[in-house]
Design an enzyme around this catalytic site. Structure first.
Site, PDB file in Angstrom:
ATOM      1  CB  THR A  65      -6.332  -3.809   6.280  1.00 14.29           C
ATOM      2  OG1 THR A  65      -6.337  -3.686   4.865  1.00 14.29           O
ATOM      3  CG2 THR A  65      -4.941  -4.230   6.731  1.00 14.29           C
ATOM      4  CB  THR A  90      -0.874   0.039   1.275  1.00  8.43           C
ATOM      5  OG1 THR A  90      -0.013   0.296   2.405  1.00  8.43           O
ATOM      6  CG2 THR A  90      -1.629  -1.259   1.483  1.00  8.43           C
ATOM      7  N   PRO A  94       2.427  21.521  12.103  1.00  9.62           N
ATOM      8  CG  PRO A  94       1.168  20.026  10.803  1.00  9.62           C
ATOM      9  CD  PRO A  94       2.550  20.569  10.975  1.00  9.62           C
ATOM     10  CB  ALA A 112     -12.450   0.742  17.220  1.00  9.17           C
ATOM     11  CG  ASP A 164      -5.122  -7.128   0.212  1.00  8.02           C
ATOM     12  OD1 ASP A 164      -5.401  -7.349   1.410  1.00  8.02           O
ATOM     13  OD2 ASP A 164      -5.447  -6.094  -0.389  1.00  8.02           O
ATOM     14  CE  LYS A 198      -2.986  -3.312  15.424  1.00  8.57           C
ATOM     15  NZ  LYS A 198      -2.247  -4.176  14.448  1.00  8.57           N
ATOM     16  N   GLY A 206     -11.434  13.008  18.938  1.00 11.10           N
ATOM     17  CA  GLY A 206     -11.239  11.804  19.769  1.00 11.10           C
ATOM     18  C   GLY A 206      -9.794  11.600  20.202  1.00 11.10           C
ATOM     19  CB  THR A 215      -1.333  -0.241  18.944  1.00  8.57           C
ATOM     20  OG1 THR A 215      -1.217   1.076  19.467  1.00  8.57           O
ATOM     21  CG2 THR A 215      -2.813  -0.486  18.688  1.00  8.57           C
ATOM     22  CG  ASP A 216       0.340   2.548  23.371  1.00  8.29           C
ATOM     23  OD1 ASP A 216      -0.110   2.798  22.236  1.00  8.29           O
ATOM     24  OD2 ASP A 216       1.163   3.297  23.952  1.00  8.29           O
ATOM     25  CD  GLU A 217      -3.042   4.949  18.875  1.00 12.14           C
ATOM     26  OE1 GLU A 217      -4.184   5.118  18.431  1.00 12.14           O
ATOM     27  OE2 GLU A 217      -2.054   5.579  18.467  1.00 12.14           O
ATOM     28  CE1 TYR A 259      -3.622   1.170  13.880  1.00 11.05           C
ATOM     29  CE2 TYR A 259      -3.410   2.485  15.885  1.00 11.05           C
ATOM     30  CZ  TYR A 259      -2.932   1.491  15.038  1.00 11.05           C
ATOM     31  OH  TYR A 259      -1.779   0.815  15.369  1.00 11.05           O
TER      32      TYR A 259
HETATM   33  P1  NAD Z   1       3.040   0.844   8.406  1.00 10.22           P
HETATM   34  O1  NAD Z   1       1.786   1.542   8.016  1.00 10.22           O
HETATM   35  O2  NAD Z   1       4.342   1.531   8.271  1.00 10.22           O
HETATM   36  O3  NAD Z   1       3.169  -0.529   7.583  1.00 10.22           O
HETATM   37  C1  NAD Z   1       2.087  -1.371   7.372  1.00 10.22           C
HETATM   38  C2  NAD Z   1       2.477  -2.363   6.273  1.00 10.22           C
HETATM   39  O4  NAD Z   1       1.351  -3.239   6.077  1.00 10.22           O
HETATM   40  C3  NAD Z   1       2.788  -1.714   4.922  1.00 10.22           C
HETATM   41  O5  NAD Z   1       3.948  -2.274   4.382  1.00 10.22           O
HETATM   42  C4  NAD Z   1       1.574  -2.036   4.073  1.00 10.22           C
HETATM   43  O6  NAD Z   1       1.858  -2.150   2.692  1.00 10.22           O
HETATM   44  C5  NAD Z   1       1.120  -3.365   4.673  1.00 10.22           C
HETATM   45  N1  NAD Z   1      -0.309  -3.620   4.458  1.00 10.22           N
HETATM   46  C6  NAD Z   1      -1.345  -2.764   4.709  1.00 10.22           C
HETATM   47  N2  NAD Z   1      -2.517  -3.339   4.356  1.00 10.22           N
HETATM   48  C7  NAD Z   1      -2.211  -4.588   3.913  1.00 10.22           C
HETATM   49  C8  NAD Z   1      -2.988  -5.662   3.430  1.00 10.22           C
HETATM   50  N3  NAD Z   1      -4.321  -5.556   3.325  1.00 10.22           N
HETATM   51  N4  NAD Z   1      -2.360  -6.808   3.076  1.00 10.22           N
HETATM   52  C9  NAD Z   1      -1.005  -6.915   3.167  1.00 10.22           C
HETATM   53  N5  NAD Z   1      -0.218  -5.913   3.604  1.00 10.22           N
HETATM   54  C10 NAD Z   1      -0.806  -4.763   3.967  1.00 10.22           C
HETATM   55  O7  NAD Z   1       2.798   0.367   9.888  1.00 10.22           O
HETATM   56  P2  NAD Z   1       3.806   0.252  11.122  1.00 10.22           P
HETATM   57  O8  NAD Z   1       3.860   1.551  11.805  1.00 10.22           O
HETATM   58  O9  NAD Z   1       5.041  -0.398  10.671  1.00 10.22           O
HETATM   59  O10 NAD Z   1       2.970  -0.750  12.065  1.00 10.22           O
HETATM   60  C11 NAD Z   1       3.110  -2.156  11.930  1.00 10.22           C
HETATM   61  C12 NAD Z   1       2.232  -2.831  12.956  1.00 10.22           C
HETATM   62  O11 NAD Z   1       2.619  -2.433  14.264  1.00 10.22           O
HETATM   63  C13 NAD Z   1       0.742  -2.489  12.830  1.00 10.22           C
HETATM   64  O12 NAD Z   1       0.004  -3.632  13.108  1.00 10.22           O
HETATM   65  C14 NAD Z   1       0.530  -1.420  13.902  1.00 10.22           C
HETATM   66  O13 NAD Z   1      -0.802  -1.441  14.369  1.00 10.22           O
HETATM   67  C15 NAD Z   1       1.498  -1.889  14.968  1.00 10.22           C
HETATM   68  N6  NAD Z   1       2.030  -0.836  15.854  1.00 10.22           N
HETATM   69  C16 NAD Z   1       2.590   0.298  15.329  1.00 10.22           C
HETATM   70  C17 NAD Z   1       3.151   1.253  16.190  1.00 10.22           C
HETATM   71  C18 NAD Z   1       3.811   2.502  15.659  1.00 10.22           C
HETATM   72  O14 NAD Z   1       4.168   3.377  16.456  1.00 10.22           O
HETATM   73  N7  NAD Z   1       4.014   2.652  14.361  1.00 10.22           N
HETATM   74  C19 NAD Z   1       3.105   1.039  17.576  1.00 10.22           C
HETATM   75  C20 NAD Z   1       2.507  -0.121  18.073  1.00 10.22           C
HETATM   76  C21 NAD Z   1       1.985  -1.071  17.198  1.00 10.22           C
HETATM   77  O1  DAU Z   2       0.756   4.314  20.411  1.00 10.22           O
HETATM   78  C1  DAU Z   2       1.033   3.500  19.318  1.00 10.22           C
HETATM   79  C2  DAU Z   2       0.496   4.141  18.056  1.00 10.22           C
HETATM   80  O2  DAU Z   2       1.333   5.248  17.781  1.00 10.22           O
HETATM   81  C3  DAU Z   2       0.466   3.184  16.872  1.00 10.22           C
HETATM   82  O3  DAU Z   2      -0.412   2.139  17.145  1.00 10.22           O
HETATM   83  C4  DAU Z   2       0.042   3.915  15.598  1.00 10.22           C
HETATM   84  O4  DAU Z   2       0.107   3.038  14.496  1.00 10.22           O
HETATM   85  C5  DAU Z   2       0.979   5.078  15.387  1.00 10.22           C
HETATM   86  O5  DAU Z   2       0.560   5.826  14.256  1.00 10.22           O
HETATM   87  C6  DAU Z   2       1.021   5.985  16.617  1.00 10.22           C
HETATM   88  O6  DAU Z   2      -0.236   6.673  16.802  1.00 10.22           O
HETATM   89  P1  DAU Z   2      -0.305   8.218  17.259  1.00 10.22           P
HETATM   90  O7  DAU Z   2      -1.598   8.768  16.838  1.00 10.22           O
HETATM   91  O8  DAU Z   2       0.102   8.367  18.673  1.00 10.22           O
HETATM   92  O9  DAU Z   2       0.913   8.798  16.363  1.00 10.22           O
HETATM   93  P2  DAU Z   2       1.051  10.113  15.450  1.00 10.22           P
HETATM   94  O10 DAU Z   2       2.479  10.185  15.033  1.00 10.22           O
HETATM   95  O11 DAU Z   2       0.002  10.212  14.411  1.00 10.22           O
HETATM   96  O12 DAU Z   2       0.781  11.283  16.512  1.00 10.22           O
HETATM   97  C7  DAU Z   2       1.595  11.423  17.676  1.00 10.22           C
HETATM   98  C8  DAU Z   2       1.047  12.614  18.460  1.00 10.22           C
HETATM   99  O13 DAU Z   2       1.307  13.825  17.712  1.00 10.22           O
HETATM  100  C9  DAU Z   2      -0.451  12.587  18.678  1.00 10.22           C
HETATM  101  O14 DAU Z   2      -0.746  13.147  19.949  1.00 10.22           O
HETATM  102  C10 DAU Z   2      -1.010  13.476  17.570  1.00 10.22           C
HETATM  103  C11 DAU Z   2       0.090  14.511  17.395  1.00 10.22           C
HETATM  104  N1  DAU Z   2       0.233  15.070  16.030  1.00 10.22           N
HETATM  105  C12 DAU Z   2       0.340  14.202  14.989  1.00 10.22           C
HETATM  106  C13 DAU Z   2       0.481  14.672  13.696  1.00 10.22           C
HETATM  107  C14 DAU Z   2       0.583  13.702  12.542  1.00 10.22           C
HETATM  108  C15 DAU Z   2       0.298  16.443  15.828  1.00 10.22           C
HETATM  109  O15 DAU Z   2       0.229  17.248  16.795  1.00 10.22           O
HETATM  110  N2  DAU Z   2       0.425  16.915  14.552  1.00 10.22           N
HETATM  111  C16 DAU Z   2       0.507  16.076  13.462  1.00 10.22           C
HETATM  112  O16 DAU Z   2       0.599  16.581  12.309  1.00 10.22           O
END
Ligand code: NAD
Ligand code: DAU
Length: 351
Positions: free
Chosen positions: A102, A38, A212, A159, A61, A161, A290, A132-134, A157
């Site tokens: 997904t 994606t 932002p 919900a 997929d 997960k 939210g 995720t902790d969310e 998101y």
């Molecule tokens: P990301 O968005 O960077 O990567 C997601 C990957 O999944 C991409 O390579 C995408 O192509 C693939 N993908 C999406 N839909 C798909 C589908 N239908 N079939 C096959 N592949 C598909 O995400 P990330 O930040 O690397 O997160 C990875 C995992 O870890 C997720 O499950 C996320 O919920 C979890 N997680 C992320 C964080 C964070 O801070 N990023 C924290 C805690 C948990």
């Molecule tokens: O806690 C784990 C989660 O962390 C993962 O499960 C998610 O996949 C990952 O995207 C992340 O979620 P957050 O919403 O916490 O991350 P994000 O980087 O989008 O935002 C971090 C904080 O910054 C949040 O309080 C929103 C704020 N923010 C984010 C963006 C993109 C801003 O203030 N401005 C912005 O433009």
């Protein structure tokens, strides 16, 4: 130990670090990276290991059950580490159904496939679901999420997960599928897609674009270096107890505005700009609906039971992350061309 491990979402941010760690550390394992590529999936993330004899990429997929069955049969999959997901909260507010498909249906497809194909000794297999902790919702000023904190998701998101976590649990209880789950805090590091706070702001600072900050900027996140998350995943994959959940966190809480100011200071130094120059780019904008106020993980269980703790300090990890983006401008250019521009416009033009 002839493991054939299916890693889903291996072309994404965290997945690519997990794939690299496993391919390099375990030459006797076959690592099969299944990813739909994606907007968030990028094979450039894995260019350094793509020719390794124990690595294979399959574009598929997780919504396509027939393809999953083919991969399980063709590659003789013994274990799954499931990271594929739609991962960005803001996108989930715009298009919740993509997350239902997904994150929920895709996960159930994978569970069904594992259940159908692993008909021999179940103890030879493991289905590891990355979450995720969310899912725990939002904390007040004090306290931490533990593995027994009730689920209370607030965004589409989280919900989705939470729902996927429940299905994994249900498949363990109902069908004895050998599952393990981990719930991690916010990751940061190289290869992070510039829609999330840290890489978005690094990219904007490079180009002197506005930063932002949502709402009052006093939202708190617990940040963990992505390579430490990959090490935790390796630890849980090998030593975690089937049926258990492990929380993973950085013991590293930052209010967004403090983090953004630190980022500005470090980037001014690295880009040889005047002190305070990048802070001028900060703009307080309309809040995320939210928006969870505070996340903080109690990672005591994984520390006590499995001996894991973060190895990289935040200052070190953030500095390495900025250096990575400054020396990988081509990567940044590739991922911010095309559809990224339309995304940025729709997300930030009217804030
Ligand atoms: P990301 O968005 O960077 O990567 C997601 C990957 O999944 C991409 O390579 C995408 O192509 C693939 N993908 C999406 N839909 C798909 C589908 N239908 N079939 C096959 N592949 C598909 O995400 P990330 O930040 O690397 O997160 C990875 C995992 O870890 C997720 O499950 C996320 O919920 C979890 N997680 C992320 C964080 C964070 O801070 N990023 C924290 C805690 C948990
Ligand atoms: O806690 C784990 C989660 O962390 C993962 O499960 C998610 O996949 C990952 O995207 C992340 O979620 P957050 O919403 O916490 O991350 P994000 O980087 O989008 O935002 C971090 C904080 O910054 C949040 O309080 C929103 C704020 N923010 C984010 C963006 C993109 C801003 O203030 N401005 C912005 O433009």
């Amino acid at each position: 130990m002839n493991k054939h491990i299916l890693i889903t979402g291996g072309a994404g941010f965290i997945g690519s670090h997990v794939v690299r760690l496993f391919v390099n550390k375990y030459p006797a394992y076959q690592i099969i990276n299944l990813d739909a590529l994606t907007y968030a999936g990028n094979l450039e993330n894995l260019a350094d290991i793509e020719a390794s004899p124990n690595y294979r990429f399959v574009k598929a997929d997780i919504l396509d059950a027939a393809s999953l069955e083919q991969v399980f049969d063709g590659e003789n999959i013994t274990d799954v580490i499931h990271l594929a997901a739609e991962s960005h909260v803001d996108r989930s507010i715009e298009s919740p159904l993509d997350f239902v498909f997904t994150n929920i249906i895709g996960t159930v497809n994978l569970l069904n496939t594992a259940r159908k194909k692993w008909t021999n000794d179940l103890s030879a297999h493991r289905f590891y679901h990355i979450s995720t902790d969310e899912v725990y919702g939002s904390l007040g000023e004090t306290g931490f999420f533990t593995e027994t904190t009730p689920y209370d998701p607030n965004s589409p998101y989280s919900a989705s997960k939470a729902s996927s976590d429940h299905f994994v649990r249900a498949y363990h209880e109902t069908y004895q599928l050998p599952t393990v789950v981990s719930n991690c805090s916010n990751n940061y590091g190289p290869n992070h897609f510039p829609e999330k706070l840290i890489p978005l702001f690094i990219n904007n600072i490079i180009h002197k674009k506005p930063l932002p900050v949502y709402g009052d900027g006093l939202f708190t996140r617990d940040w963990l270096y992505v390579k430490d998350h990959a090490i935790a995943i390796d630890t849980i994959f090998h030593n975690g107890v089937i049926g258990e959940t492990y929380n993973i966190g950085g013991f590293n809480e930052w209010r967004n505005i403090d983090l953004v100011k630190l980022l500005c200071r470090l980037m001014d130094e690295k880009l040889a700009r005047a002190a305070g120059e990048s802070e001028q780019l900060i703009r307080y904008v309309k809040d995320r609906p939210g928006h969870d106020r505070r996340y903080a993980i109690d990672a005591g269980k994984i520390n006590k039971e499995l001996g894991w703790k973060p190895s990289v300090t935040f200052e070190q990890g953030l500095s390495e992350t900025i250096d990575w983006y400054l020396s990988n401008t081509e990567w940044l250019q590739h991922v911010t061309s095309g559809s990224y521009q339309a995304y940025y416009q729709s997300m930030y033009a009217n804030r």
